[in-house]
Design a protein around this motif. Sequence first.
Motif, short mmCIF file in Angstrom:
data_model
loop_
_atom_site.label_atom_id
_atom_site.label_comp_id
_atom_site.label_asym_id
_atom_site.label_seq_id
_atom_site.Cartn_x
_atom_site.Cartn_y
_atom_site.Cartn_z
N VAL A 67 0.83 -1.20 0.00
CA VAL A 67 0.00 0.00 0.00
C VAL A 67 0.87 1.26 0.00
O VAL A 67 0.66 2.18 -0.79
N PHE A 68 1.85 1.30 0.89
CA PHE A 68 2.73 2.47 0.96
C PHE A 68 3.51 2.62 -0.34
O PHE A 68 3.63 3.73 -0.89
N ALA A 69 4.08 1.50 -0.84
CA ALA A 69 4.89 1.54 -2.05
C ALA A 69 4.08 2.08 -3.23
O ALA A 69 4.57 2.92 -4.00
N LEU A 84 14.37 -1.28 -4.74
CA LEU A 84 13.69 -2.19 -3.81
C LEU A 84 12.93 -1.38 -2.78
O LEU A 84 13.44 -0.38 -2.27
N PHE A 85 11.70 -1.82 -2.50
CA PHE A 85 10.95 -1.23 -1.39
C PHE A 85 10.98 -2.26 -0.28
O PHE A 85 10.15 -3.15 -0.21
N GLY A 86 11.99 -2.16 0.57
CA GLY A 86 12.21 -3.16 1.62
C GLY A 86 11.55 -2.79 2.94
O GLY A 86 10.96 -1.71 3.08
N THR A 87 11.65 -3.68 3.89
CA THR A 87 11.01 -3.49 5.19
C THR A 87 11.96 -3.81 6.33
O THR A 87 13.07 -4.33 6.13
N ALA A 88 11.48 -3.53 7.54
CA ALA A 88 12.25 -3.87 8.74
C ALA A 88 12.55 -5.36 8.79
O ALA A 88 13.60 -5.78 9.28
N SER A 89 11.63 -6.18 8.28
CA SER A 89 11.83 -7.62 8.30
C SER A 89 12.91 -8.07 7.32
O SER A 89 13.81 -8.83 7.67
N THR A 90 12.84 -7.56 6.08
CA THR A 90 13.79 -8.02 5.06
C THR A 90 15.17 -7.40 5.21
O THR A 90 16.17 -8.02 4.85
N PRO A 147 11.16 6.22 4.05
CA PRO A 147 10.04 7.15 3.92
C PRO A 147 8.98 7.06 4.99
O PRO A 147 8.18 7.99 5.15
N GLY A 148 8.93 5.97 5.72
CA GLY A 148 7.90 5.87 6.75
C GLY A 148 7.88 4.51 7.42
O GLY A 148 8.78 3.69 7.22
N ALA A 149 6.85 4.29 8.21
CA ALA A 149 6.72 3.05 8.96
C ALA A 149 5.26 2.80 9.30
O ALA A 149 4.45 3.73 9.31
N PHE A 179 11.29 3.30 24.30
CA PHE A 179 10.75 2.08 23.70
C PHE A 179 10.13 2.42 22.35
O PHE A 179 9.26 3.28 22.25
N GLU A 180 10.58 1.72 21.33
CA GLU A 180 10.06 1.97 19.98
C GLU A 180 10.17 0.71 19.14
O GLU A 180 11.18 0.02 19.16
N ALA A 181 9.11 0.43 18.40
CA ALA A 181 9.11 -0.68 17.45
C ALA A 181 8.13 -0.31 16.34
O ALA A 181 6.93 -0.25 16.57
N ALA A 182 8.66 0.00 15.19
CA ALA A 182 7.83 0.37 14.05
C ALA A 182 8.29 -0.41 12.83
O ALA A 182 9.50 -0.58 12.61
N VAL A 183 7.35 -0.90 12.05
CA VAL A 183 7.69 -1.67 10.85
C VAL A 183 8.11 -0.68 9.77
O VAL A 183 7.32 -0.28 8.91
N TRP A 184 9.39 -0.25 9.84
CA TRP A 184 9.87 0.77 8.93
C TRP A 184 10.05 0.23 7.51
O TRP A 184 10.21 -0.97 7.29
N LEU A 185 10.00 1.15 6.58
CA LEU A 185 10.08 0.84 5.16
C LEU A 185 11.26 1.60 4.57
O LEU A 185 11.55 2.72 4.98
N ALA A 186 11.93 0.99 3.60
CA ALA A 186 13.13 1.63 3.05
C ALA A 186 13.22 1.43 1.54
O ALA A 186 12.90 0.35 1.02
#
Length: 320
Positions: free
Chosen positions: A41-43, A86-92, A117-119, A242-249
């Motif tokens: 969706v973000f991509a 590539l539109f990668g994520t915190a996981s990849t 760009p965001g999370a 404390f922070e945990a966000a599924v960031w996108l790169a």
Amino acid sequence: MKRRALLLAPLAAPLVAQAQAWPDRPLRMIVPFPPGGATDVFARRLAARLPAQLGQPVVIENRAGAAGAIGTLEAARARPDGQTMLFGTASTLGLYPLLAERPQFDPLRDFLPVAIPGAATVAFVVRPGVADSLAGLVAAARARPGALRYGSPGTGSYLHMSFELFKREAGVDIEHVPYRGSAPAMADLLGGHLDAITDTVATTLEQHRSGRARMLAVASRARSPLVPEVPTVAEALNLAGFEAAVWLAVMLPIGTPEPIRARLAEAITVTLRAADFRTELEAAGFEVGGSLSPTQSGDYIAAEQAKWRPIVAATGAKLE
């Protein structure tokens, strides 16, 4: 790495020449997950806006499989001419090197970071009756160590690690139940088979508003504009930082000429400054970034890997 550098050497001169005219044809953005998810969706929203800055369309290509490794590896092997990103994520990009038995790529060796760009904001959610606050959940877990159960979209997922980070910081013992995706975990939460789950604000918003589930806290630095009544974890438990966000790169294959990376980074930054676009993304449940330079983005990814390394080691999680 030396072999990669030698293979790229003959391409250097023509790539530098191409950088002067870049982009002169449509670009492709590889999303290593299926259509419809938060990353996709973000991509797609970003890709729809970038042509205004770059003068060329940006085509999304979904290359799902192996927890994102298939699409990410395809992007790493792409010709470093700026045509493939590539539109990668915190996981990849953050967790994969820590979880894979034999990593097929190194996010910071095989790619050039462009921007973060965001999370997607992470939320801690319970079924009604379990707790009215995050402090209440901690109290319930301490009263019955190991009796409560939480679900995640899978072992080794960013959301799994986020709950494990919470458990370590709060000093509680809650059993993990892995699922194949967020939907079945939410179904079991609503069915009373789980006490809690960790997911994104956007995914759990409907159930929270209906009262079928209760969002206890968000793991972002500031409260989410979608649920301003829900405190951050730092506020709820006095856990500063404390922070945990599924960031996108956004990443480019290693060897891509620096002028191309710089222009793409600037295009993303300008795009994210548009007030209507930020509002659109925030309404969809995303935190909007865009202030990190390519170098800062690389530093952030390295810091995230360091942050999660002890959590992954403590759980013994490995990619299935």
